[in-house]
Scaffold this motif. Structure first.
Motif, short mmCIF file in Angstrom:
data_model
loop_
_atom_site.label_atom_id
_atom_site.label_comp_id
_atom_site.label_asym_id
_atom_site.label_seq_id
_atom_site.Cartn_x
_atom_site.Cartn_y
_atom_site.Cartn_z
N PHE A 113 0.86 -1.18 0.00
CA PHE A 113 0.00 0.00 0.00
C PHE A 113 0.90 1.23 0.00
N ASP A 114 0.30 2.39 -0.10
CA ASP A 114 1.05 3.64 -0.08
C ASP A 114 1.43 3.95 1.36
N GLU A 115 2.64 3.55 1.74
CA GLU A 115 3.06 3.67 3.13
C GLU A 115 3.22 5.12 3.56
N GLU A 116 3.75 5.96 2.69
CA GLU A 116 3.93 7.36 3.03
C GLU A 116 2.59 8.03 3.30
N ARG A 117 1.59 7.67 2.53
CA ARG A 117 0.26 8.28 2.70
C ARG A 117 -0.34 7.91 4.05
N VAL A 157 3.07 10.15 11.62
CA VAL A 157 4.36 9.58 12.00
C VAL A 157 5.37 9.82 10.88
N ASP A 158 6.61 9.91 11.27
CA ASP A 158 7.73 9.97 10.34
C ASP A 158 8.06 8.53 9.97
N THR A 159 7.85 8.15 8.72
CA THR A 159 8.02 6.75 8.33
C THR A 159 9.47 6.28 8.36
N VAL A 213 14.30 0.93 1.89
CA VAL A 213 14.20 0.09 0.69
C VAL A 213 12.92 -0.74 0.70
N THR A 214 12.42 -1.12 1.87
CA THR A 214 11.19 -1.91 1.89
C THR A 214 9.95 -1.04 1.74
N ALA A 215 10.09 0.27 1.98
CA ALA A 215 8.98 1.19 1.75
C ALA A 215 8.96 1.71 0.31
N ALA A 216 10.10 1.61 -0.39
CA ALA A 216 10.21 2.21 -1.72
C ALA A 216 9.25 1.57 -2.72
N VAL A 263 9.66 -10.38 -5.63
CA VAL A 263 8.78 -9.24 -5.35
C VAL A 263 9.53 -8.00 -4.86
N GLY A 264 10.85 -8.03 -4.88
CA GLY A 264 11.61 -6.86 -4.47
C GLY A 264 11.90 -6.83 -2.98
N ASP A 265 12.56 -5.76 -2.55
CA ASP A 265 13.03 -5.66 -1.17
C ASP A 265 11.90 -5.72 -0.15
N ARG A 266 10.70 -5.26 -0.52
CA ARG A 266 9.59 -5.32 0.44
C ARG A 266 9.25 -6.77 0.81
#
Length: 525
Positions: free
Chosen positions: A227-231, A238-240, A292-295, A450-453
């Motif tokens: 999902f859009d973690e920054e959103r 919170v500061d992610t 990297v896991t949030a990217a 599936v990448g770093d996430r």
């Protein structure tokens, strides 16, 4: 190849090559609170009773296929209380290193249904409610110590959660969501760069408790990890970089859904968590893993993406030991969770487990090796068992074949010497355990797929297996303990996993305990 590959390699080798900072010592006197603290917020007490009894752990592990059941406020309250709420105070004579501190109230050990690495419980549970619930819509933080919701924002902001989830999200069309985050300092003050490895397992353990609890009542819990973690971080205020948002669980809610869907809006919680520690440290590997896991957080993988990372089938042409049918797990999930605890050195090899008990733990752990939602239905984990003291099963190292419900011999002989030699801590004598179960995941293959996430997924699966094993052992009346402090590479060598890509990420000890333990137990819920 992303940074998560490098971190995964460092985790596997940390028993031989210490991770930085190698000389780190926690400042216990300046440690953080074990929960987040929002002064000046209103408290909404949750009901203590009113939810129905469950149908037992067997059904909780099977989970309903139709998912006709729906949550209401008493059910949500019960699930939170039995999973992450404080249920009692425990004090017993055992072998863990914190024993001397436990009699003092500020350092008391409060039991919970869900396990946590180091007993730190860094997962923060937020309830984002729409008008379908019997409370004013808004954003709430679950205060575990008070079994209450702290209101952080008033107003229907569920449109922001839907927008963050995007298309293809799992679960029902709803206006009720649980959002799980991890404030890293609550774990990193003790485990520094290793903490990312630990907290990702905590997420899996928490979600798996909910899946078992809900499944035993005809409910479904399907988490979203993409999902859009920054959103969502902005919504929660919170500061992610300091607090990662790890999972969203949509809840099917009882009653008539509220009409209309609120448009997403860039709103944020104004209340901020007040930190207790005077000095908050940052750790490079931890921050890089969060980054990297949030990217790739919005790039939800296709259902078949994880097929190349699925667990390999059992190795053919090995001597096979048939396991007996599993005894029924009729204990209700709530009781099993309330009775769950770590054995901490109380195993007693003079009282072997039965083969049926071992079979039940293996079968349940295999059933708990997928966490559902948008993570696909592939079985990513394999299980191995070092058998030492089980009636009817010769000592040795085995691979568990869940399809045939058999043990395939990897190496004959009593494993106690190997197990104890490669365990770092002094709180368990592994030779006294009846069996040591070892889940493995092809971590590199998951990251490639599936990448770093995917690192979050790997550890969530392992955490789910650990929680399932704990709960099953509790239902069977046998002891259990889970540990991360072992030489992973030695296990790869002992099990012949070179070239398979399988990474053993934790060990789970099970067995009967010494009779008449010196325990103090006081229930508060």
């Amino acid at each position: 190849m992303g940074y998560a590959h490098e971190y995964a390699t460092a985790i596997l080798h940390r028993g031989r090559i210490p991770m930085d900072p190698a000389d780190f010592v926690p400042n216990w006197s300046d440690g953080p609170r074990k929960t987040k603290f929002y002064p000046g917020t209103d408290s909404l007490p949750l009901p203590d009773c009113g939810y129905p009894a469950d149908a037992g752990l067997d059904r909780g592990l099977a989970r309903p296929a139709d998912g006709d059941g729906a949550f209401d406020l008493p059910l949500l309250s019960g699930m939170l209380r039995d999973s992450y709420g404080l249920t009692g105070r425990r004090l017993g004579v055992q072998a863990n290193t914190d024993l001397n501190a436990l009699p003092f109230y500020p350092l008391a050990n409060w039991s919970r249904g869900t396990a946590s690495g180091g007993g730190l419980y860094p997962v923060a549970v937020h309830w984002v409610s729409g008008p379908g619930a019997p409370v004013p819509p808004g954003v709430h933080y679950y205060s575990t110590r008070h079994h209450a919701m702290r209101r952080l924002l008033t107003g229907d902001v569920t449109g922001e959660v839907r927008a963050a989830l995007g298309d293809g999200a799992p679960g029902p069309d709803t206006d009720q969501y649980l959002v799980l985050s991890v404030k890293y300092w609550q774990n990193a003050f003790k485990y520094n760069n290793f903490s990312f490895h630990a907290v990702t397992m905590d997420i899996g353990a928490c979600v798996q408790t909910w899946r078992m609890w809900a499944g035993a009542r005809g409910l479904r819990v399907e988490p979203a990890l993409w999902f859009d973690e920054e959103r969502l971080g902005r919504l929660l205020g919170v500061d992610t970089a300091q607090e990662g948002v790890f999972a969203v669980v949509p809840l099917k809610w009882a009653g008539t859904p509220a009409a209309g869907t609120p448009a997403p809006a860039p709103v944020t919680v104004r209340h901020r968590d007040q930190e207790r520690s005077r000095t908050v440290l940052t750790f490079d590997a931890l921050r890089r893993m969060q980054a990297v896991t949030a990217a790739g957080a919005t790039e939800r993988p296709a259902p078949e993406a994880l097929d190349p990372a699925a667990a390999h089938p059992a190795v053919p042409d090995r001597p096979v030991t048939a396991l007996p049918p599993c005894p029924p797990l009729t204990t209700d999930v709530r009781t099993a969770l309330r009775d769950r605890r770590s054995s901490f050195g109380r195993f007693d090899a003079r009282h072997p487990m039965t083969a049926g008990q071992l079979a039940a733990c293996l079968a349940a752990s295999a059933a708990g090796s997928t966490i559902g939602g948008d993570t696909g239905g592939q079985r990513l984990a394999k299980l191995y068992a070092f058998v030492g003291h089980v009636d009817g099963i010769e000592p040795g190292a085995y691979e568990y074949d869940p399809a045939a419900h058999t043990l395939c011999l990897v190496k004959a002989g009593a494993p106690g010497g190997f197990l104890q030699k490669n365990y770092f801590l002094s709180n368990y004598n592994l030779e006294q355990a009846a069996a040591v179960l070892v889940p493995t995941v092809r971590t590199e293959a998951v990251l490639d797929a599936v990448g770093d996430r995917g690192y979050r997924l790997v550890n969530a699966v392992v955490g789910a297996i650990a929680q399932t094993t704990y709960t099953t052992a509790s239902a069977l009346g046998v002891g259990c303990g889970v540990a991360l402090g072992f030489d992973n590479i030695s296990y790869i060598e002992e099990l012949g996993l070179d070239g398979t890509g399988e990474a053993p990420l934790l060990i789970m000890m099970i067995g009967n305990e010494r009779p008449a333990p010196a325990d103090f137990r006081y229930e508060i819920a």
